[in-house]
Write a protein that holds these residues in place. Structure first.
Motif, PDB file in Angstrom:
ATOM      1  N   THR A  71       0.550  -1.336   0.048  1.00 37.40           N
ATOM      2  CA  THR A  71      -0.081   0.400  -0.154  1.00 37.40           C
ATOM      3  C   THR A  71       0.448   1.106  -0.168  1.00 37.40           C
ATOM      4  O   THR A  71       1.915   0.986   0.951  1.00 37.40           O
ATOM      5  CB  THR A  71      -0.894  -0.134   0.641  1.00 37.40           C
TER       6      THR A  71
ATOM      7  N   HIS B 121      -7.825   4.331  -0.891  1.00 39.59           N
ATOM      8  CA  HIS B 121      -8.005   3.688   0.395  1.00 39.59           C
ATOM      9  C   HIS B 121      -9.326   3.777   1.055  1.00 39.59           C
ATOM     10  O   HIS B 121      -9.396   4.104   1.699  1.00 39.59           O
ATOM     11  CB  HIS B 121      -6.831   4.525   0.918  1.00 39.59           C
TER      12      HIS B 121
ATOM     13  N   GLY C 217      -2.541   1.824  -4.544  1.00 39.77           N
ATOM     14  CA  GLY C 217      -3.007   3.211  -4.498  1.00 39.77           C
ATOM     15  C   GLY C 217      -2.405   3.998  -5.303  1.00 39.77           C
ATOM     16  O   GLY C 217      -1.854   5.653  -5.046  1.00 39.77           O
TER      17      GLY C 217
ATOM     18  N   THR D  62      -0.312   6.048   1.615  1.00 36.82           N
ATOM     19  CA  THR D  62      -0.369   5.599   3.290  1.00 36.82           C
ATOM     20  C   THR D  62       0.978   6.209   3.287  1.00 36.82           C
ATOM     21  O   THR D  62       1.831   5.758   4.752  1.00 36.82           O
ATOM     22  CB  THR D  62      -0.737   4.918   3.979  1.00 36.82           C
TER      23      THR D  62
END
Ligand SMILES: Cc1cc2nc3c(=O)[nH]c(=O)nc-3n(C[C@H](O)[C@H](O)[C@H](O)COP(=O)(O)O)c2cc1C
Ligand SMILES: CCCCCCCCCCC(=O)C(=O)O
Length: 424
Positions: free
Chosen positions: A215, A313, A290, A218
Motif C-alpha cells: 500500500t 484507500h 493506491g 499512506t
C-alpha cells in the motif's frame, strides 16, 4: 506494546468476570457481544426501515443487498467502531464520490444474445477464480466479530475467492493461514523499521501467501475526523506484537490511536526505491495499491510490479483524490496491458463491478461491504455479501448480453466523459 485502552471497553460487570478468572480476551468478547445484542434489540423499533430484519428471524429473512447489510452493521456496532469502518478523511468528499461516480456511469446493454450460460471466471496472477470480486485488505476485523479475520477468510474461501489479509489483522496470520485452504495475499506497509516489514514478508511467504500488496497511498495517515473525535481505540494487533513498540499515550492533543501508531511507525520517506528494496527481498509478485494517475502507473510498470491497484484507500487518505472508478481508465491506458489493473473503492453493486470491468479492470476488491456482512452476521454474513455481489454481477452480465468477462467491453458503458465529448 499496548494496543487497547482496556478501560474504555470494560464495564464493572466485566471486572467482576475478570476477578472470577475469565481471561481478558474472553471478557472483551462477551462484553462486546452483549453490547451489540443490546444495541440490536434497541434498534428494533417501529422506525426501523425493515423491522423484519430481526436477529432472531434473520436466517429466514436475509438482507437483500449491501446497503441493508450496512444498516444492520450500523445497528450492531458501537458508534466508535462503525464510524471507524464507515468513515473517510476530512470532508469525506472522495468517500462519497467513490460511490456517486459509479452512479454517473450508464450501461449500454446489447440484446438478443444467448445468455443461458454466464461464465464470470477470471485468472489473476495465474490463479483461477470463479468471479473477479476479491476481498480488500481491511484491518481489525474483531471490531466486527470476535472471530475476526478467521471468519472473513473462511467466507472468502467458501466463495473460492482471494482474500488480501491486512497487516493490521486482529487475528494472528498463522491462525488465518491454518483456518482454511485458500489463495491469500498479504498487505504490507513500509515501516521506518525496514526489518519489521521484512519479517512480515518472510512470515507471509512461509505461510503460503501468494503475493504482497504494497500500500503506497499512506506515507502518512489521512485525517479521519470521526476517529479523532471518538478517540478511536483498537483491538490488539497480534502480528506486530514483539516486533516494534510505540507510545500510544494520546496525551492532551487528542487524536486516535491509529494516528499515533501511524506517525510513529510508518515511513513518510517511502519512495520508488522501497519498491526496488521490496523486490530484492521477496520473490513473491508485488501489487502496488493506491495508484490513481497515469504517471505513477507507468512508473509502477517500469519498477517491475506484477499488478496495479487503483485505489484511494476507500476515501480514507487524501480527500479530493479522484473517485477510484474515475481514475481507472487513465491507469489502464498507461499500463497498456503490461500487468493486470485492479480497482477498489465504492463498489456496492454487481453493476459497479461490471462498470469496472468495462473500463479495463481485471478484478475488483471490496472492503466495507465484507466488513458490514461480518458485523451483521459473522462469517455467514461476509460470505453472503460476496455471493450477492457475484449474483448481481451475473445478472448485469446477462442483461448486458455478456457471456464471459472477456465479452464485457468499453462499448458497454457510457461515462460522464463520453457524454461530455459527445457534446463537442
Ligand atoms: C475499516 C477499514 C480498514 C482498512 N484497512 C486497510 C489496511 O489495513 N490496509 C490497506 O491497504 N487498506 C486498508 N483499507 C482500505 C481498503 O483496502 C480499500 O482500499 C477500501 O476499503 C475500498 O473501499 P470500499 O470500502 O468502498 O470497498 C481499509 C479500509 C477500511 C474501510
Ligand atoms: C493502534 C494499533 C494499530 C492497529 C491497526 C489496525 C487497523 C489497521 C488498518 C489501517 C488502515 O489502513 C485504515 O485505513 O484504517
Amino acid at each position: 506494546m499496548k494496543f487497547v485502552d482496556h478501560d474504555l471497553y470494560l464495564t464493572s460487570e466485566d471486572f467482576t468476570k475478570r476477578r472470577a478468572g475469565l481471561t481478558l480476551e474472553a471478557v472483551l468478547h462477551s462484553s462486546f457481544w452483549h453490547r451489540c445484542y443490546l444495541s440490536f434489540l434497541s434498534s428494533l423499533d417501529s422506525r426501523s426501515p425493515r423491522p423484519s430484519l430481526d436477529p432472531r428471524g434473520m436466517e429466514h429473512n436475509l438482507p437483500v443487498n449491501v446497503r441493508e447489510y450496512q444498516e444492520l452493521a450500523k445497528k450492531a456496532l458501537p458508534k466508535m467502531h462503525y464510524d471507524y469502518i464507515n468513515g473517510g478523511a476530512e470532508d469525506e468528499y472522495t468517500l462519497r464520490e467513490n460511490i456517486a461516480a459509479y452512479g454517473r456511469i450508464m450501461l449500454r446493454p446489447r440484446v438478443l444474445v444467448d445468455v443461458s450460460k454466464i461464465d464470470m471466471s477470471t485468472n489473476l496472477l495465474g490463479y483461477d477464480i470463479p468471479s473477479p470480486i476479491i476481498v480488500a485488505p481491511t484491518g481489525a476485523h474483531k471490531l466486527a466479530n470476535p472471530e475476526g479475520e478467521v471468519a472473513t477468510s473462511r467466507a472468502a474461501a467458501a466463495c473460492n475467492t482471494i482474500m488480501v489479509l491486512s497487516f493490521g489483522s486482529s487475528c494472528k496470520i498463522q491462525e488465518v493461514a491454518a483456518s482454511c485452504d485458500a489463495i491469500r495475499f498479504f498487505q504490507l506497509y513500509i515501516y521506518k523499521r525496514r526489518d519489521v516489514s521484512a519479517t512480515l514478508v518472510r512470515r507471509a511467504e512461509s505461510l503460503g501467501f501468494k503475493a504482497i500488496v504494497l500500500t503506497v497511498d499512506t506515507p502518512v495517515l489521512g485525517r479521519r475526523e470521526a476517529d479523532i473525535r471518538n478517540k478511536m481505540v483498537f483491538p490488539p494487533s497480534p502480528n506486530l506484537e514483539g516486533l516494534m513498540s510505540f507510545n500510544d499515550d494520546l496525551g492532551t492533543g487528542g487524536g486516535s490511536k491509529l494516528e499515533r501508531f501511524a506517525s510513529e511507525t510508518l515511513d513518510p520517506s517511502l519512495s520508488w526505491k522501497d519498491v526496488e528494496w521490496l523486490k530484492s527481498i521477496t520473490s513473491l509478485p508485488i501489487l502496488l495499491k493506491g495508484v490513481v494517475t497515469a504517471e505513477d502507473a507507468r512508473k509502477a510498470v517500469e519498477a517491475g510490479v506484477a499488478g496495479v491497484i487503483v485505489s484511494n484507500h476507500g476515501g480514507r487518505q487524501l480527500d479530493y483524490a479522484p473517485p477510484a472508478i474515475a481514475a481507472l481508465e487513465e491507469v489502464v491506458k498507461a499500463v497498456a496491458g503490461a500487468v493486470p489493473v485492479l480497482v477498489d473503492g465504492g463498489i456496492r453493486r454487481g453493476t459497479d463491478v461490471f462498470k469496472a470491468l468495462a473500463l479495463g479492470a481485471k478484478a475488483v476488491m471490496v472492503g466495507r461491504p465484507v466488513f458490514y456482512g461480518l458485523a451483521a452476521r459473522g462469517e455467514a454474513g461476509a460470505k453472503h455479501v460476496i455471493e450477492m455481489l457475484n449474483k448481481e454481477l451475473e445478472l448485469a452480465m446477462a442483461l448486458c448480453g455478456c457471456r464471459s468477462v472477456a465479452e464485457v467491453t468499453r462499448r458497454h458503458v457510457l461515462t460522464e466523459g463520453d457524454r461530455f465529448r459527445a457534446l463537442l
